[in-house]
Design an enzyme around this catalytic site. Sequence first.
Site, PDB file in Angstrom:
ATOM      1  N   HIS A  17     -50.730  -8.126  -5.225  1.00 45.90           N
ATOM      2  CA  HIS A  17     -51.819  -7.142  -5.173  1.00 45.90           C
ATOM      3  C   HIS A  17     -51.968  -6.596  -3.738  1.00 45.90           C
ATOM      4  O   HIS A  17     -52.092  -5.397  -3.531  1.00 45.90           O
ATOM      5  CB  HIS A  17     -53.164  -7.780  -5.552  1.00 45.90           C
ATOM      6  CG  HIS A  17     -53.277  -8.243  -6.971  1.00 45.90           C
ATOM      7  ND1 HIS A  17     -53.725  -9.496  -7.313  1.00 45.90           N
ATOM      8  CD2 HIS A  17     -53.033  -7.617  -8.152  1.00 45.90           C
ATOM      9  CE1 HIS A  17     -53.762  -9.618  -8.625  1.00 45.90           C
ATOM     10  NE2 HIS A  17     -53.339  -8.503  -9.169  1.00 45.90           N
ATOM     11  N   LYS A  41     -64.542 -11.390 -21.031  1.00 47.69           N
ATOM     12  CA  LYS A  41     -63.408 -12.198 -20.597  1.00 47.69           C
ATOM     13  C   LYS A  41     -63.899 -13.302 -19.660  1.00 47.69           C
ATOM     14  O   LYS A  41     -64.570 -13.021 -18.662  1.00 47.69           O
ATOM     15  CB  LYS A  41     -62.406 -11.292 -19.873  1.00 47.69           C
ATOM     16  CG  LYS A  41     -60.967 -11.718 -20.019  1.00 47.69           C
ATOM     17  CD  LYS A  41     -60.058 -10.584 -19.562  1.00 47.69           C
ATOM     18  CE  LYS A  41     -59.052 -11.057 -18.542  1.00 47.69           C
ATOM     19  NZ  LYS A  41     -58.267  -9.958 -17.987  1.00 47.69           N
ATOM     20  N   ARG A  90     -44.448  -4.449 -12.190  1.00 48.64           N
ATOM     21  CA  ARG A  90     -43.498  -5.512 -11.870  1.00 48.64           C
ATOM     22  C   ARG A  90     -42.252  -5.469 -12.732  1.00 48.64           C
ATOM     23  O   ARG A  90     -41.168  -5.813 -12.298  1.00 48.64           O
ATOM     24  CB  ARG A  90     -44.157  -6.888 -12.054  1.00 48.64           C
ATOM     25  CG  ARG A  90     -45.112  -7.259 -10.966  1.00 48.64           C
ATOM     26  CD  ARG A  90     -46.004  -8.384 -11.374  1.00 48.64           C
ATOM     27  NE  ARG A  90     -46.907  -7.956 -12.434  1.00 48.64           N
ATOM     28  CZ  ARG A  90     -47.939  -8.670 -12.884  1.00 48.64           C
ATOM     29  NH1 ARG A  90     -48.167  -9.849 -12.375  1.00 48.64           N
ATOM     30  NH2 ARG A  90     -48.709  -8.199 -13.830  1.00 48.64           N
ATOM     31  N   SER A 128     -51.491 -13.408 -11.133  1.00 48.53           N
ATOM     32  CA  SER A 128     -52.701 -14.234 -11.063  1.00 48.53           C
ATOM     33  C   SER A 128     -52.621 -15.360 -12.086  1.00 48.53           C
ATOM     34  O   SER A 128     -53.067 -16.480 -11.816  1.00 48.53           O
ATOM     35  CB  SER A 128     -53.943 -13.389 -11.357  1.00 48.53           C
ATOM     36  OG  SER A 128     -54.090 -12.377 -10.402  1.00 48.53           O
TER      37      SER A 128
END
Length: 157
Positions: A17, A41, A90, A128
Amino acid sequence: MKTAIYAGSFDPLTNGHLDIIKRASKIFDKVIIVVSYNCNKQSFVPSEDRINLIKESVKDIKNAEIDAFDGLTVDYAKKRGAEVLLRGLRSSVDFDYEKEMAQINFTLNKGIETVFLISAPEYSFVSSSAVREILKNGGDISKFVPEAVNLYFKHGI
Ligand code: ADP
């Protein structure tokens, strides 16, 4: 003035990030990092702490700003007068999801473009979720996260 919105969970912020933020800060006049605290979440790191860790990690990037928002990113962008949503890519796995999000956001607001930066090779495997998994199993995350994040999990804020 070109402002880019970099929204995400950042649960927690990783070196991947941070690399995207640094590179974007050279392209745009301002980069607003927006921590989405989606109430549905369950987060790993409380949103307050996620925000503070980002603040500490980007303190030397003069045109980076941090905020939090719960809602549609296009609405936040409109509110801030930003025309760009910044995302990192990615792999092809990211691509499929990101393409859908970009097209949804484009349909919601045609005045806002999603811009992608391809991750640097050394960060293309960093996520993450991997960091959370390493932490849950007592491993060393220092190679994957900024110093402030590493210290937070070692000693707390
Ligand atoms: P979200 O919950 O929206 O997926 P994340 O915090 O996981 O938010 O990620 C925010 C953005 O950063 C996404 O565009 C994601 O693809 C990108 N990103 C995550 N990890 C990396 C990395 N290692 N390199 C480049 N971009 C990344």
